[in-house]
Write an enzyme that holds these catalytic residues in place. Structure first.
Site, PDB file in Angstrom:
ATOM      1  N   GLU A 130      -7.044   9.300   2.439  1.00  0.00           N
ATOM      2  CA  GLU A 130      -6.751   8.870   1.081  1.00  0.00           C
ATOM      3  C   GLU A 130      -8.013   8.457   0.334  1.00  0.00           C
ATOM      4  O   GLU A 130      -8.990   8.031   0.937  1.00  0.00           O
ATOM      5  CB  GLU A 130      -5.839   7.625   1.101  1.00  0.00           C
TER       6      GLU A 130
ATOM      7  N   CYS B 297       0.857  -1.180   0.000  1.00  0.00           N
ATOM      8  CA  CYS B 297       0.000   0.000   0.000  1.00  0.00           C
ATOM      9  C   CYS B 297       0.896   1.234   0.000  1.00  0.00           C
ATOM     10  O   CYS B 297       1.785   1.355   0.836  1.00  0.00           O
ATOM     11  CB  CYS B 297      -0.947   0.011   1.185  1.00  0.00           C
ATOM     12  N   SER B 298       0.649   2.120  -0.949  1.00  0.00           N
ATOM     13  CA  SER B 298       1.493   3.316  -1.056  1.00  0.00           C
ATOM     14  C   SER B 298       0.761   4.349  -1.906  1.00  0.00           C
ATOM     15  O   SER B 298      -0.481   4.362  -1.917  1.00  0.00           O
ATOM     16  CB  SER B 298       2.864   2.944  -1.649  1.00  0.00           C
TER      17      SER B 298
END
Length: 225
Positions: free
Chosen positions: A147, A85-86
């Site tokens: 996000e 995850c990024s």
């Protein structure tokens, strides 16, 4: 607010200068800010929102590859989470929105950076885009996440060479083994992984051979609000 990073890992501090894609609540690009700026709760509390991705990699036995984040990580250290995850970065190749190509490119880049999985083992066209989720999660008093997260499934048998500055451990799990991890009070999970598991993951996993009917590519799922 000035933030002193001298007590953090040098490489992780360097990565905090990468430029993330700033978006509005409809995932429209409105600018760019450093990873550091995007992850400070003072800024998140004013509404600052950035684009991200989460990869769920399954092997040929349909086991999910998990990673435990390294102790050196500034946000959510030592927690177990999905494969990778990024964030897509504010670069030409990762800004492409058509067919989620920018997010796919970023996912391929970070699988290599974090886990040593080479691009030829995870071709861009093999990433299955399922949906986007919008969530907010504090890490501690200073840091957090806010996000819109692109969710990708990919099936591949891969070779790994872990970057120990990014990843402390990995393991493949079945659905039953993952459920057991969630009820173990000694195992800490990232908040986005918890949200995805509580809402979508097990349903998608059970239908991994028929993902076409599971996709919701036009909707942004608002979780935890």
């Amino acid at each position: 607010m000035a933030v002193d990073l001298q007590n953090y890992d040098e490489e992780q501090v360097r990565l905090m200068e990468e430029m993330c894609i700033v978006i509005d609540k409809d995932d429209k690009r409105i600018g760019a800010e450093s990873k550091k700026t995007c992850h400070l709760m003072d800024n998140i509390n004013t509404g600052l929102l950035h684009r991200a991705f989460s990869v769920f990699l399954f092997d040929s036995q349909n086991r999910l590859l998990l990673q435990q984040r390294a102790s050196e990580k500034i946000t959510f250290p030592d927690m177990w989470t999905n494969t990778c995850c990024s964030h897509p970065l504010n670069t030409a190749s990762e800004l492409v929105e058509e067919a989620q190509l920018g997010a796919r490119t970023a996912a391929q880049r970070k699988l290599d950076h974090e886990l040593g999985i080479k691009p030829e083992q995870v071709p861009l066209d093999d990433f299955e885009f399922l949906t986007r989720i919008h969530y907010l999660a504090p890490s501690d008093g200073m840091w957090g996440e806010h996000e819109i997260d692109y969710i990708f499934f990919i099936r591949a048998d891969v070779d790994m060479d872990m970057n120990l500055n990014e990843v402390r451990d990995t393991k493949y799990v079945t659905p039953e083994e993952l459920r057991a991890m969630f009820v173990d009070p000694n195992i800490k999970m990232t908040p986005w992984f918890k949200l995805i598991c509580e809402t979508f993951l097990f349903k998608w996993w059970a239908n991994i051979d028929q993902l076409e009917g599971q996709r919701d590519v036009d909707t942004i799922q608002r979780l935890g609000f």
